[in-house]
Design an enzyme around this catalytic site. Structure first.
Site, PDB file in Angstrom:
ATOM      1  CD  GLN A  95      -1.268   6.714 -10.810  1.00  0.00           C
ATOM      2  OE1 GLN A  95      -1.702   6.695  -9.659  1.00  0.00           O
ATOM      3  NE2 GLN A  95      -1.752   7.497 -11.747  1.00  0.00           N
ATOM      4  CG  HIS A  97       0.606   5.793  -5.243  1.00  0.00           C
ATOM      5  ND1 HIS A  97       0.279   7.001  -5.821  1.00  0.00           N
ATOM      6  CD2 HIS A  97      -0.265   4.890  -5.748  1.00  0.00           C
ATOM      7  CE1 HIS A  97      -0.771   6.820  -6.609  1.00  0.00           C
ATOM      8  NE2 HIS A  97      -1.123   5.561  -6.592  1.00  0.00           N
ATOM      9  CD  GLU A 114      -3.662   2.965  -5.733  1.00  0.00           C
ATOM     10  OE1 GLU A 114      -3.680   4.124  -5.288  1.00  0.00           O
ATOM     11  OE2 GLU A 114      -3.637   2.707  -6.944  1.00  0.00           O
ATOM     12  CG  HIS A 171      -0.660   1.383  -9.833  1.00  0.00           C
ATOM     13  ND1 HIS A 171       0.323   1.805  -8.971  1.00  0.00           N
ATOM     14  CD2 HIS A 171      -1.662   2.272  -9.722  1.00  0.00           C
ATOM     15  CE1 HIS A 171      -0.092   2.906  -8.348  1.00  0.00           C
ATOM     16  NE2 HIS A 171      -1.293   3.219  -8.794  1.00  0.00           N
ATOM     17  NE  ARG A 191       0.496  12.185 -14.393  1.00  0.00           N
ATOM     18  CZ  ARG A 191       0.305  13.482 -14.120  1.00  0.00           C
ATOM     19  NH1 ARG A 191       1.083  14.415 -14.625  1.00  0.00           N
ATOM     20  NH2 ARG A 191      -0.670  13.838 -13.319  1.00  0.00           N
TER      21      ARG A 191
HETATM   22 ZN    ZN Z   1      -2.573   4.747  -7.910  1.00  0.00          ZN
END
Ligand code: ZN
Length: 309
Positions: A95, A97, A114, A171, A191
């Site tokens: 996926q 972001h 993240e 990642h 995704r």
């Molecule tokens: Zn993630």
């Protein structure tokens, strides 16, 4: 004003989840495939409750709104950070972001940068981090033709490793990994590959190839982390990352350690036990040191992941 907010985690069932959140932390998990513990969260998909003091029973999102003074004036309109612990018993989908600008425009949400601290993992565990494409065209072609083995980079992981995953980074966590994740408070995920897995109804999970192509960074920018260690009286601090989204450190105390703090901080106890300003804390506890807390006294042996803006 309440100095410390202890929080009750929210658990999320996931098809890739397992039982490590119970086995390792002793949590009372709802099912045998519990993938996520939202440990410190004011996100609408899992809003933690305060379990101590006068604010007991309130959700973190309400406390953030009603008591901005506990959060340094609460400069952003929503509580900006989210701490999770993830138990990947199976591989997660690959996926990416979006960043703040794209997420605000297209999803009315925050972007998601993240980072991961590997709490525990199997001997030969890996994760997917980055890709080999040099240009957007090459990336797009390899995605369309399903050249995943050539496109995706994977790295070996060990307990104690730390990875910074800025928005735009491709990642995936792979099976056999227990991770503490610090992230922007967002739930927007595109995704790109799910290993052609079918669910129990024979359906594949939805992919978001077009969105992913728009937000993926090309070429991949690796972010190697060089932790910095600071020795203080009865405390060792290890700094992993300090970006415009968050700073993340590990604090280990032995005996009595006193620390003056400036900004409010999110704290997760990963090991040991002790007291924090007289409140007992053990492995698996999560709390916020609010802005009302100018000085913190730690007693005992505590291993904590700490994050702040
Ligand atoms: Zn993630």
């Amino acid at each position: 004003m309440q100095e410390i907010l202890k929080l009750k985690p929210v658990f999320q069932e996931r098809i890739w989840g397992g039982t490590k959140l119970r086995d390792y932390f002793g949590y009372d998990i709802p099912t045998e495939s519990t993938g996520e513990c939202w440990a410190i969260s004011a996100h609408k998909n899992g809003d933690c409750e305060v379990t101590n003091g006068p604010l007991r029973g309130k959700h973190l999102s309400e406390v953030y709104k009603d008591h901005p003074e506990l959060f340094g004036g609460a400069k952003s309109s929503v509580f900006p950070l989210l701490t999770k612990i993830l138990d990947a018993k199976e591989d997660l989908s690959v996926q990416v972001h979006p960043d703040d600008e794209y997420a605000r425009r297209e999803e009315n949400a925050l972007g998601k940068t993240e980072c991961w601290y590997i709490i525990d993992c199997e001997e030969d565990a890996r994760m997917i981090y980055g890709h080999t494409a040099e240009t957007k065209d090459e990336l797009s072609r390899m995605m369309d033709e399903g050249e995943w083995d050539n496109l995706l980079e994977s790295v070996k992981i060990r307990p104690g490793d730390f990875f910074y995953v800025p928005s735009g980074t491709i990642h995936a966590l792979c099976k056999g990994t227990l991770v503490l994740e610090t992230q922007q408070s967002s739930d927007v995920t595109y995704r790109v590959y799910d290993y052609d897995r079918m669910d129990d109804k024979g359906q594949k999970r939805e992919l978001h190839m077009e969105e992913a192509k728009k937000v993926l960074s090309v070429p991949h920018k690796g972010n190697s982390i060089v932790p910095e260690t600071f020795k203080e009286e009865n405390m060792t601090r290890t700094r992993y990352v300090s970006s415009s989204y968050f700073t993340v450190e590990k604090w280990i105390t032995e005996g009595e350690a006193v620390k003056e703090i400036e900004e409010y901080k999110l704290v997760s106890v990963l090991g040991g036990q002790g007291n924090v300003n007289g409140i007992p804390m053990i492995k698996g506890d999560h709390f916020i040191l609010t802005s009302a807390c100018k000085k913190v006294k730690f007693e005992g042996n505590l291993e904590m992941m700490v994050s702040w803006i």
